[in-house]
Each structure stands twice: as C-alpha cells, then as structure tokens.
Design an enzyme around this catalytic site. Structure first.
Site, PDB file in Angstrom:
ATOM      1  N   ARG A 240     137.943-130.602-121.209  1.00 38.31           N
ATOM      2  CA  ARG A 240     137.744-129.746-122.606  1.00 38.31           C
ATOM      3  C   ARG A 240     139.186-129.434-123.054  1.00 38.31           C
ATOM      4  NH1 ARG A 240     133.514-131.583-123.186  1.00 38.31           N
ATOM      5  NH2 ARG A 240     131.440-130.617-123.153  1.00 38.31           N
ATOM      6  N   GLU A 269     138.853-128.404-131.674  1.00 43.23           N
ATOM      7  CA  GLU A 269     138.422-129.701-132.310  1.00 43.23           C
ATOM      8  C   GLU A 269     137.151-129.545-133.123  1.00 43.23           C
ATOM      9  OE1 GLU A 269     137.656-131.750-128.524  1.00 43.23           O
ATOM     10  OE2 GLU A 269     135.579-131.889-128.730  1.00 43.23           O
ATOM     11  N   HIS A 287     137.688-137.284-128.983  1.00 44.83           N
ATOM     12  CA  HIS A 287     136.343-137.033-127.934  1.00 44.83           C
ATOM     13  C   HIS A 287     135.550-137.907-127.897  1.00 44.83           C
ATOM     14  CE1 HIS A 287     134.021-133.182-126.160  1.00 44.83           C
ATOM     15  NE2 HIS A 287     133.938-134.518-125.551  1.00 44.83           N
TER      16      HIS A 287
HETATM   17  C1  DGY Z   1     129.833-133.995-122.333  1.00 44.75           C
HETATM   18  O1  DGY Z   1     129.008-134.665-122.093  1.00 44.75           O
HETATM   19  O2  DGY Z   1     130.316-132.878-122.014  1.00 44.75           O
HETATM   20  C2  DGY Z   1     131.008-134.591-123.222  1.00 44.75           C
HETATM   21  O3  DGY Z   1     132.177-133.908-123.362  1.00 44.75           O
HETATM   22  C3  DGY Z   1     130.495-134.986-124.551  1.00 44.75           C
HETATM   23  O4  DGY Z   1     131.104-136.184-124.251  1.00 44.75           O
END
Ligand code: DGY
Length: 320
Positions: A240, A269, A287
């Site tokens: 993240r 983002e 992402h």
């Molecule tokens: C998640 O599943 O947390 C991812 O970041 C989405 O791709």
C-alpha cells in the site's frame, strides 16, 4: 420460491463473476467503469442485503453510519481492507469478507517485476529506445545492479511476502525478513528473521514492502528508516502506498541513497506524487499486483463464496 438476496456491486467486476452474481442474486451493478461515489453507494444500498465493494470504496465511519440497516454483509474484492472501518462495520453487526490466497502469486510476480525493473533501470533504458536515443550497444550505458547474491529484506512475511521470498531465492538472493514472529514455511528455512525493523533495514540491499497498511505501518519507510539502509539500496512497494513517505523516498532517490525504486502502489492513488515522474531511476506501475484474468476471476468467486455461505447461514469462508 424464496426471493434471491439483493446485492450491490460497486464495480464492473469480471464477466465470469457477474454471470455467477446475476444467476444467484438479484444484483445492482455499477453501470460506469469508474469507482462508485459514496452518495451513490448509500442511495443504491437501500434495501440491499449485501455489498461487493472494491479497494476504491472508502467505508469510513461517516459512510458506515449512513449505511442502510438492510445491509448485512460487505465483502471486498481485495485481500487488503484498509479502506474498511472494520470496527464501525462490525459494531453495526455487518459480516465482513475478503479474498486472501488467490492473488498471492500474481502480486509476488509484480514485486519481482518491480525489483528487476528498478534494479535494471528498465524505465530509462526502455524510454531511450522509444525516444530513438539508442544509437549503439554500449559497455557503459543503461547499467543497473544484479539481484543475484544480494540481500532481499522483506517487511511482512505473510502469504505474499513468502511468495516473493521463494521467487527471489530462485534469483539467488539471500532472504531476510521482519514479521511479528518467525515463520516456519517450507522452502524458507534459510531465511533470516529480524526481530526489529531497524535490524532488517541495516541488511536491506533490496527492501520489499509486503505488510498491510495500519496505523503502525503508515509512513513506516520514512527518512529515518531509509537512513538505516545501505547506500544505493533498491525499494519495492507492492503493498500500500501510504506505508512509504513519498517525500523521504523522493529525496533518497535524488541523493542516490536509494539507487532506484519499483512502485506499484501510491499514497492517494490514482493521484500519486508527481515527483516520481521527474526521475529516471523509478519503475512505476498503476496498482496492477492482482491484475491477471485468472486472479481477478478468483477474487470475484471468493466474494461470491463469502456471500453464498453467509446467506446459507454458514460461516463466511474468508472472514475479516
Ligand atoms: C488487494 O487485494 O488488496 C490488492 O491491492 C488489489 O489488487
């Protein structure tokens, strides 16, 4: 015949997922390709029994407090759930689910892509080719650093951290990690456990962030943390964005303290810090950790499994 539970889907999920959703539920699906604004979500949630949401949907205290009483389950199309105020949702009696396991491999692959892309200067070399600036093979241009023989420090040895470690071992990297406790996963017997983040950072020729975003990990990779890393280290973030402090990372990328960075996730983002665009020593992706056809279908099916179990009066198989 009893009526089907009503489900609100906040996004256009993959076709196979929507086919199953529409077969088993009375579904209302976001008709646009964009994230669903909070006001629209609240409006459409009226009379719904459950919601399949996605990581762009912020279930903060305010939204949760206005969520209609009809909503009994929220399952997120993601493994991460930092966008959900879990306490607020649970205190409203709402069951919660997510999608662990099925995105482990896809995300670990992107971590390796970021690691290699950053360390081998894939962005600047590729750009030179596209710009027509590639005039000849050169002994001294487009140089990066090996990953083999280097120490890879992993913060967060959960499923994805382990999958990154396994892949990196295939590249002959030496694995170090920091986690709440040591793991005894098969194949990772030679990985070195560090009880503290500081001790890990000292070894981090490559640093891969694979922990969840929490109050404790917010801006964990800041100026002080970076100062503890070896000079010329490579930073990889596929977890993240807010786990790293962009200003500190940008300063370190400019000074050479960090040789390069491979980033798939960003604070704020899609409105990420545009300072990254001014640098050649970064490899940036929007992402896409879980973005394979296979994984996205499986993520949707996990959400549906959560709903199926819940409405059959059984425990949610992937509970938060
Ligand atoms: C998640 O599943 O947390 C991812 O970041 C989405 O791709």
């Amino acid at each position: 015949m009893t009526s089907k539970p009503k489900i609100l889907a906040t996004r256009q999920f993959p076709e196979n997922v929507l086919i199953r959703l529409n077969k088993d539920y009375e579904a209302v699906v976001n008709s646009s390709l964009d994230p669903m604004p909070a006001e629209e979500l609240i409006q459409l949630a009226e009379g719904m029994d459950g919601i399949i949401c996605d990581p762009t949907c912020l279930f903060d205290e305010k939204l949760v407090s206005t969520l209609p009483e009809s909503v009994k389950i929220v399952t997120t199309f993601s493994v991460g759930y930092d966008h959900l105020n879990v306490d607020a949702l649970k205190s409203k009696g709402i069951a919660l689910g997510n999608t662990p396991d099925v995105l482990t491999d896809a995300t670990a692959d992107i971590a390796m892509l970021c690691m290699l892309g950053a360390s081998r200067m894939a962005y600047s070399a590729g750009q030179a080719l596209r710009r027509g600036d590639w005039t000849s093979w050169s002994p001294i241009e487009f140089l990066g650093t090996h990953v083999s023989g280097k120490k890879l420090a992993i913060v967060g040895m959960g499923r994805i951290g382990e999958a990154v470690a396994r892949r990196a071992q295939g590249f002959d990297m030496e694995i170090h990690y920091h986690n709440r406790r040591p793991v005894d996963a098969r194949g990772l017997e030679n990985a070195t456990y560090h009880e503290t983040l500081d001790s890990l950072l000292e070894q981090a020729e490559f640093l891969s962030i694979n922990c969840p975003l929490t109050e404790q990990t917010h801006h964990m990779i800041n100026e002080e943390a970076i100062s503890k890393m070896p000079n010329g280290a490579v930073l990889v973030n596929t977890a993240r964005g807010p786990i790293i402090d962009d200003n500190a990372v940008l300063a370190a990328l400019k000074s050479g303290k960090l040789a390069s960075a491979g980033l798939d996730v960003f604070e704020g983002e899609p409105n990420f810090n545009k300072g990254y665009l001014e640098l050649n020593n970064v490899f940036l992706l929007p992402h896409i950790g879980s973005a394979t056809y296979e994984t996205r279908d499986q993520m949707g099916f996990k959400c549906l499994d959560n709903l199926d179990a819940f409405f059959a009066g059984k425990p949610v198989p992937n509970p938060i």
